[in-house]
Scaffold this motif. Structure first.
Motif, PDB file in Angstrom:
ATOM      1  N   GLU A 115       0.824  -1.213   0.000  1.00 33.39           N
ATOM      2  CA  GLU A 115       0.000   0.000   0.000  1.00 33.39           C
ATOM      3  C   GLU A 115       0.857   1.262   0.000  1.00 33.39           C
ATOM      4  O   GLU A 115       0.555   2.236  -0.687  1.00 33.39           O
ATOM      5  CB  GLU A 115      -0.929   0.003   1.212  1.00 33.39           C
ATOM      6  N   THR A 116       1.934   1.262   0.794  1.00 37.23           N
ATOM      7  CA  THR A 116       2.803   2.441   0.833  1.00 37.23           C
ATOM      8  C   THR A 116       3.520   2.649  -0.489  1.00 37.23           C
ATOM      9  O   THR A 116       3.734   3.786  -0.918  1.00 37.23           O
ATOM     10  CB  THR A 116       3.838   2.307   1.963  1.00 37.23           C
ATOM     11  N   GLU A 117       3.885   1.555  -1.151  1.00 34.20           N
ATOM     12  CA  GLU A 117       4.556   1.678  -2.441  1.00 34.20           C
ATOM     13  C   GLU A 117       3.633   2.283  -3.492  1.00 34.20           C
ATOM     14  O   GLU A 117       4.041   3.125  -4.283  1.00 34.20           O
ATOM     15  CB  GLU A 117       5.057   0.307  -2.901  1.00 34.20           C
ATOM     16  N   SER A 118       2.364   1.854  -3.503  1.00 29.19           N
ATOM     17  CA  SER A 118       1.410   2.407  -4.475  1.00 29.19           C
ATOM     18  C   SER A 118       1.022   3.837  -4.114  1.00 29.19           C
ATOM     19  O   SER A 118       0.809   4.669  -4.995  1.00 29.19           O
ATOM     20  CB  SER A 118       0.160   1.534  -4.532  1.00 29.19           C
ATOM     21  N   ALA A 119       0.949   4.145  -2.806  1.00 26.75           N
ATOM     22  CA  ALA A 119       0.557   5.496  -2.387  1.00 26.75           C
ATOM     23  C   ALA A 119       1.653   6.514  -2.656  1.00 26.75           C
ATOM     24  O   ALA A 119       1.384   7.707  -2.846  1.00 26.75           O
ATOM     25  CB  ALA A 119       0.212   5.503  -0.901  1.00 26.75           C
ATOM     26  N   SER A 120       2.913   6.053  -2.664  1.00 28.91           N
ATOM     27  CA  SER A 120       4.027   6.980  -2.864  1.00 28.91           C
ATOM     28  C   SER A 120       4.255   7.336  -4.326  1.00 28.91           C
ATOM     29  O   SER A 120       5.045   8.208  -4.641  1.00 28.91           O
ATOM     30  CB  SER A 120       5.314   6.385  -2.289  1.00 28.91           C
ATOM     31  N   ILE A 121       3.563   6.621  -5.260  1.00 27.76           N
ATOM     32  CA  ILE A 121       3.706   6.927  -6.695  1.00 27.76           C
ATOM     33  C   ILE A 121       2.822   8.110  -7.042  1.00 27.76           C
ATOM     34  O   ILE A 121       1.609   8.054  -6.932  1.00 27.76           O
ATOM     35  CB  ILE A 121       3.316   5.706  -7.550  1.00 27.76           C
ATOM     36  N   GLU A 122       3.418   9.208  -7.480  1.00 24.02           N
ATOM     37  CA  GLU A 122       2.669  10.414  -7.825  1.00 24.02           C
ATOM     38  C   GLU A 122       2.337  10.409  -9.313  1.00 24.02           C
ATOM     39  O   GLU A 122       3.150   9.964 -10.131  1.00 24.02           O
ATOM     40  CB  GLU A 122       3.487  11.658  -7.488  1.00 24.02           C
ATOM     41  N   PRO A 123       1.153  10.920  -9.708  1.00 21.63           N
ATOM     42  CA  PRO A 123       0.811  10.981 -11.130  1.00 21.63           C
ATOM     43  C   PRO A 123       1.730  11.938 -11.885  1.00 21.63           C
ATOM     44  O   PRO A 123       2.132  12.968 -11.357  1.00 21.63           O
ATOM     45  CB  PRO A 123      -0.639  11.512 -11.118  1.00 21.63           C
ATOM     46  N   VAL A 124       2.097  11.567 -13.096  1.00 19.22           N
ATOM     47  CA  VAL A 124       2.989  12.384 -13.911  1.00 19.22           C
ATOM     48  C   VAL A 124       2.180  13.474 -14.597  1.00 19.22           C
ATOM     49  O   VAL A 124       1.190  13.223 -15.288  1.00 19.22           O
ATOM     50  CB  VAL A 124       3.693  11.513 -14.973  1.00 19.22           C
TER      51      VAL A 124
END
Length: 259
Positions: free
Chosen positions: A113-122
């Protein structure tokens, strides 16, 4: 003399029985809190149980619940980098008991969950109505460069303004990386990591008789540990002998011996 010996044995039995009940009570409380995913309350219960009787099970559940408690707090604060580091440490823990394995599984779930939450939209660099064609040249707000030159009403950027914008875009990622580095440097190590640092410092591998116990945080917020060994005395029934007291700086990971 015989009556005195019997009395002493009875007192030892009573004290030992009370200690066992306190340990069992705290362990049951901690496990019930784990079922509700109240990791902070579970950690506090397991810590009391470990202070009463330093068993392998109490130590494992205390360390894992502490990592999950701190990781959940970082996650709620949207400090995903800090949460990810704590969940990674918990996920790599070699658990031996059922409750410990469940917490390792939970840590793996939270890590995803933290890995997916830390990805910001480009974000797209080109605004609506603006296009770029290398063959036709730069367009200004949907108007080709060739038409802009013929039409004086169309404003174009000067070379100086274009250079300043390009410089600002290049500098922005550097500033972002600096913030991340500062954030990581402020991250405190966990109690379990500090304990391992002390073990390496004292060379536990060369001294298998030694044991370690977390005692408190001092005024500098450093972890304080007691290293000791159990001395078996046939006359007195055995006692503990302190090897030394050691502190660990949460920021620098420095291990030092208390005089």
């Amino acid at each position: 003399m015989k009556k005195l010996s019997v009395f002493i044995l009875m007192m030892v039995f009573i004290v030992t029985g009370c200690t066992t009940r306190v340990y069992d009570s705290n362990m049951e409380l901690g496990k019930s809190q784990l079922k509700e995913e109240n990791y902070l309350e579970a950690y506090e219960a397991f810590e009391l149980a470990y202070e009463d009787d330093q068993t392998t099970e109490a130590k494992e559940l205390m360390e894992l619940s502490e990592l999950l408690s701190k990781g959940m707090k970082k996650y709620e604060e949207q400090d995903f980098d800090g949460a990810q580091a704590l969940f990674q440490e918990a996920a790599a823990y070699k658990a031996k008991f059922e409750e410990g394995k469940s917490m390792v599984k939970k840590a793996n779930e939270m890590l995803k969950e933290t890995e997916s939450a830390s990805i910001e939209p480009v974000e797209e660099d080109t605004a609506p109505g603006e296009t770029m064609d290398e063959d036709k040249g730069e367009e200004v707000e949907g108007v080709p460069e060739s038409e802009a030159e013929d039409n004086p009403a169309v404003e174009t950027e000067t070379p100086k303004e274009a250079q300043e914008e390009e410089k600002a875009v290049q500098e922005e990622p550097v500033e972002k990386e600096t913030v991340v580095e500062e954030k990581e440097s402020d991250e405190s190590i966990s109690k379990a990591t500090a304990e391992q640092l002390v073990k390496d410092f004292v060379k536990f591998d060369e001294n298998p008789q030694l044991q370690i116990h977390y005692d408190h945080d001092d005024e500098k917020e450093d972890y304080i540990f007691q290293v000791f060994e159990v001395v078996n005395d046939s006359n007195e029934g055995g006692h503990t002998a302190t090897w030394g007291w050691y502190g660990v700086n949460k920021k620098t990971k420095e291990v030092y011996e208390l005089m």
